[in-house]
Design an enzyme around this catalytic site. Structure first.
Site, PDB file in Angstrom:
ATOM      1  CB  ILE A  10     -27.531 102.261  50.999  1.00  0.00           C
ATOM      2  CG1 ILE A  10     -28.816 102.806  50.369  1.00  0.00           C
ATOM      3  CG2 ILE A  10     -26.389 102.276  49.954  1.00  0.00           C
ATOM      4  CD1 ILE A  10     -28.690 104.260  49.831  1.00  0.00           C
ATOM      5  CG  ASP A  11     -23.328  96.853  53.369  1.00  0.00           C
ATOM      6  OD1 ASP A  11     -22.983  97.430  54.419  1.00  0.00           O
ATOM      7  OD2 ASP A  11     -22.627  95.997  52.815  1.00  0.00           O
ATOM      8  CG  ASP A  30     -26.799  98.161  55.506  1.00  0.00           C
ATOM      9  OD1 ASP A  30     -27.202  99.291  55.184  1.00  0.00           O
ATOM     10  OD2 ASP A  30     -25.620  97.927  55.834  1.00  0.00           O
ATOM     11  CG  ASP A  74     -22.466  96.170  58.359  1.00  0.00           C
ATOM     12  OD1 ASP A  74     -22.888  97.042  57.597  1.00  0.00           O
ATOM     13  OD2 ASP A  74     -21.994  96.417  59.494  1.00  0.00           O
ATOM     14  CB  THR A  84     -23.687 104.784  52.780  1.00  0.00           C
ATOM     15  OG1 THR A  84     -24.683 103.902  53.288  1.00  0.00           O
ATOM     16  CG2 THR A  84     -24.282 106.168  52.628  1.00  0.00           C
ATOM     17  CD  GLU A  86     -25.967 101.166  58.192  1.00  0.00           C
ATOM     18  OE1 GLU A  86     -26.351 100.994  57.022  1.00  0.00           O
ATOM     19  OE2 GLU A  86     -24.808 101.492  58.485  1.00  0.00           O
TER      20      GLU A  86
END
Ligand code: IPD
Length: 276
Positions: A91-92, A89, A223, A94, A73
């Site tokens: 940190i999905d 990802d 995502d 954030t 990402e």
């Protein structure tokens, strides 16, 4: 498609990496998380930990799987020669992470095909790990899904008017206006709506029956890839509207009869249209 043993090994590696990155982001989370950058809009934030987590995932994958491609990402990308691409990802969720809300995840998937084109790639294995709750969902194609090691089968969904439906919003104001209008029209027709803030977790929550359905416009492959596989392997239907592949225009996840009913409702509302 890879053989069963290879898919299981890829799933185990996805889990190992998601846990490592999750430990990093949780352990090194500062008391006040600073926004280091923004992307598509002023509300689409990046923290130093998004970058550190992606760096960890990227360097481990380069060491362990040098022939595979990578799409991250936060901009890490490299082509591969094996036919497999890792889609991560770091940190999905954030915004939740920055505010100290305990719904965020590290999402690690490995896919075949062309990740740049909706419907042209398929997840082979993946893991969604929420470091704040300690929960870990894993899946490999044809091998089922698990939550914390326990096999997962999604419960039968309720009728639409009894359904708890997750959704999310993009970062562009015009897109949000449209998404809010769709949600306002859907809300009187379902039990209630939740906006939890991590698409990967939302998909896993449908897999384990804590949400009955989830839909969102504007998702990217990072995502979607791991959570979609967890949901599908738990028996959830994940697609775009009207039989289209899941992707940017729309992702809808729900057990079969509810999926069809929501597909009709969301199609009627033009939920995969970008703007009025
Ligand atoms: C976001 C989250 C959110 C969803 C957004 C995503 P990020 O990812 O998954 O729930 O509504 O569409 O972009 O930016 O936190 O990695």
């Amino acid at each position: 498609m890879t053989d069963l043993d290879e898919r299981a090994a890829l799933r185990d590696l996805a889990e190992q990496l998601a846990r490592q990155a999750g430990e990093l982001v949780q352990r090194d989370r500062p008391a006040r998380v600073a926004v280091t950058d923004t992307k598509s809009s002023a509300t689409d934030v990046v923290t130093a930990m998004d970058r550190a987590s992606e760096q960890l995932l990227s360097s481990q994958l380069l060491r362990l799987r040098p022939e595979d491609g990578l799409l991250g990402e936060e901009g890490t990308g490299r082509p591969g020669s094996s036919g497999l691409t890792w889609v991560v990802d770091p940190i999905d969720g954030t915004v939740n992470y920055a505010y100290g809300l305990p719904i965020y995840s590290v999402s690690v998937a490995v896919v075949t095909g062309d990740v740049a084109a909706a419907g042209a790639w398929r997840p082979v294995a993946g893991c969604v790990h929420n470091p704040a709750s300690g929960e870990t969902w894993t899946a490999a194609a044809g091998l089922g899904a698990t939550l914390d090691g326990v096999p997962l089968t999604a419960p039968a969904p309720p009728a639409p008017d009894q359904a708890l439906v997750g959704t999310g919003f993009g970062y562009q104001p015009a897109q949000r206006r449209r998404q809010a209008a769709v949600m306002a029209a859907l809300l009187p027709q379902v039990r209630d709506v939740r906006r939890l803030g991590s698409a990967a977790v939302d998909l896993c929550l449908v897999a384990c029956g804590r949400l009955d359905a989830y839909y969102e416009q504007g998702l990217n492959a990072w995502d979607l890839a791991a959570g979609m596989l967890v949901a599908r392997e738990a028996g959830v239907t994940v697609s775009g509207l009207a039989g289209r592949p899941p992707g940017g225009p729309l992702v809808l996840a729900a057990g079969a009869p509810l999926h069809a009913a929501l597909d009709a409702l969301l199609t009627g509302l033009g939920a995969d249209r970008l703007m009025d």
